[in-house]
Design a protein around this motif. Structure first.
Motif, short mmCIF file in Angstrom:
data_model
loop_
_atom_site.label_atom_id
_atom_site.label_comp_id
_atom_site.label_asym_id
_atom_site.label_seq_id
_atom_site.Cartn_x
_atom_site.Cartn_y
_atom_site.Cartn_z
N GLY A 29 0.78 -1.23 0.00
CA GLY A 29 0.00 0.00 0.00
C GLY A 29 0.81 1.28 0.00
N GLN A 30 2.10 1.20 0.25
CA GLN A 30 2.94 2.40 0.27
C GLN A 30 3.44 2.73 -1.13
N VAL A 31 3.64 4.01 -1.39
CA VAL A 31 4.21 4.48 -2.65
C VAL A 31 5.73 4.58 -2.45
N ILE A 32 6.48 3.94 -3.36
CA ILE A 32 7.94 3.98 -3.28
C ILE A 32 8.53 4.38 -4.62
N SER A 33 9.80 4.75 -4.60
CA SER A 33 10.53 5.09 -5.82
C SER A 33 11.38 3.91 -6.24
N LEU A 34 11.48 3.72 -7.58
CA LEU A 34 12.28 2.64 -8.14
C LEU A 34 13.07 3.18 -9.32
N ARG A 35 14.15 2.50 -9.68
CA ARG A 35 14.93 2.86 -10.87
C ARG A 35 14.75 1.76 -11.90
N ASN A 36 14.24 2.16 -13.08
CA ASN A 36 14.06 1.21 -14.17
C ASN A 36 15.43 0.70 -14.61
N VAL A 37 15.60 -0.62 -14.62
CA VAL A 37 16.90 -1.22 -14.95
C VAL A 37 17.30 -0.93 -16.39
N ASP A 38 16.33 -0.95 -17.32
CA ASP A 38 16.63 -0.76 -18.74
C ASP A 38 16.91 0.69 -19.10
N SER A 39 16.09 1.63 -18.62
CA SER A 39 16.23 3.03 -19.03
C SER A 39 16.97 3.89 -18.01
N GLY A 40 17.06 3.45 -16.77
CA GLY A 40 17.71 4.25 -15.73
C GLY A 40 16.81 5.33 -15.17
N MET A 41 15.55 5.43 -15.64
CA MET A 41 14.62 6.45 -15.16
C MET A 41 14.09 6.07 -13.78
N THR A 42 13.79 7.10 -13.00
CA THR A 42 13.18 6.88 -11.68
C THR A 42 11.67 6.90 -11.86
N ILE A 43 11.02 5.88 -11.33
CA ILE A 43 9.56 5.78 -11.40
C ILE A 43 9.01 5.59 -10.00
N ARG A 44 7.71 5.85 -9.85
CA ARG A 44 7.05 5.66 -8.56
C ARG A 44 5.90 4.70 -8.74
N GLY A 45 5.69 3.86 -7.72
CA GLY A 45 4.61 2.91 -7.79
C GLY A 45 4.14 2.49 -6.41
N VAL A 46 3.02 1.76 -6.40
CA VAL A 46 2.41 1.30 -5.15
C VAL A 46 2.79 -0.16 -4.91
N VAL A 47 3.32 -0.45 -3.74
CA VAL A 47 3.72 -1.81 -3.39
C VAL A 47 2.46 -2.67 -3.21
N GLN A 48 2.47 -3.84 -3.82
CA GLN A 48 1.37 -4.80 -3.69
C GLN A 48 1.73 -5.84 -2.64
N SER A 49 0.73 -6.53 -2.14
CA SER A 49 0.98 -7.51 -1.06
C SER A 49 1.80 -8.71 -1.53
N ASN A 50 1.83 -8.96 -2.84
CA ASN A 50 2.61 -10.10 -3.36
C ASN A 50 4.07 -9.73 -3.65
N GLY A 51 4.48 -8.49 -3.38
CA GLY A 51 5.86 -8.07 -3.56
C GLY A 51 6.14 -7.37 -4.87
N THR A 52 5.15 -7.26 -5.74
CA THR A 52 5.31 -6.50 -6.97
C THR A 52 4.95 -5.04 -6.72
N VAL A 53 5.27 -4.20 -7.71
CA VAL A 53 4.94 -2.78 -7.60
C VAL A 53 4.12 -2.40 -8.81
N ARG A 54 2.95 -1.80 -8.59
CA ARG A 54 2.07 -1.37 -9.67
C ARG A 54 2.38 0.09 -9.99
N VAL A 55 2.63 0.36 -11.28
CA VAL A 55 2.94 1.73 -11.72
C VAL A 55 1.86 2.17 -12.69
N GLY A 56 1.83 3.47 -12.96
CA GLY A 56 0.85 4.02 -13.88
C GLY A 56 -0.46 4.30 -13.15
N THR A 57 -1.49 4.57 -13.96
CA THR A 57 -2.79 4.86 -13.39
C THR A 57 -3.49 3.57 -12.97
N PRO A 58 -4.25 3.61 -11.90
CA PRO A 58 -4.90 2.38 -11.43
C PRO A 58 -5.97 1.87 -12.35
#
Length: 172
Positions: A143-172
């Motif tokens: 449920g928390q919003v965190i920052s991540l770095r895309n491995v391929d492009s190096g861009m910083t993105i933000r997403g919501v942590v899911q209970s299964n350990g993945t992070v959902r990005v973009g619009t819900p």
């Protein structure tokens, strides 16, 4: 008539002092018992407390806790963990002292995503699902919003942590 004579007998002379004292005591008792009843002791409130010192970052287990009764005057239980189930499996944010109630702000959910670890990032729009890998720049719980770095492009993105350990990005 006989009662009046007895009262005169008791109130005259030395026994009169005793009678005055008894009347005074009777008046005090009448006043005390006419007051609204209020419990002398507040109800006991049983809260889980640490058995020993718990340091920040430690996961709280069942055997680390013991129940302790506290006087619940003026809602002192508010703001503290009320049940064992609500604290077991959580992580201490601050040092928790033995035999002291655990503040709600003193614990947190364990992190689902760890800082610096590769994480699966998912973008979903309708039937389109795109997944990729990113390195998390901070730890986060579901449920928390965190920052991540895309491995391929190096861009910083933000997403919501899911209970299964993945992070959902973009619009819900």
């Amino acid at each position: 008539m006989q009662m009046v004579q007895r009262l005169k007998l008791v109130t005259s002379g030395t026994p009169g002092i005793l009678a005055s004292w008894a009347r005074g005591l009777l008046c005090v008792c009448a006043v005390v018992f006419s007051l609204p009843l209020r419990p002398a002791l507040a109800l006991d409130l049983v809260l889980p407390v640490p058995r020993a010192t718990v340091y920040p970052g430690n996961v709280i287990t069942e055997d680390m806790l013991v129940d302790r009764a506290f006087r619940d005057s003026d809602n002192t239980g508010a703001g503290y963990v009320a049940t064992r189930e609500s604290v077991v499996g959580k992580v201490a944010r601050q040092t928790l002292l033995p035999n002291t109630p655990i503040a709600l702000g003193g614990i947190r959910d364990p992190f689902t995503v760890q800082q610096g670890q590769p994480t699966v990032v998912i973008f979903q729009s309708g039937g389109l699902i795109i997944s990729g890998t990113a390195t998390s720049l901070q730890s986060g719980s579901a449920g928390q919003v965190i920052s991540l770095r895309n491995v391929d492009s190096g861009m910083t993105i933000r997403g919501v942590v899911q209970s299964n350990g993945t992070v959902r990005v973009g619009t819900p």
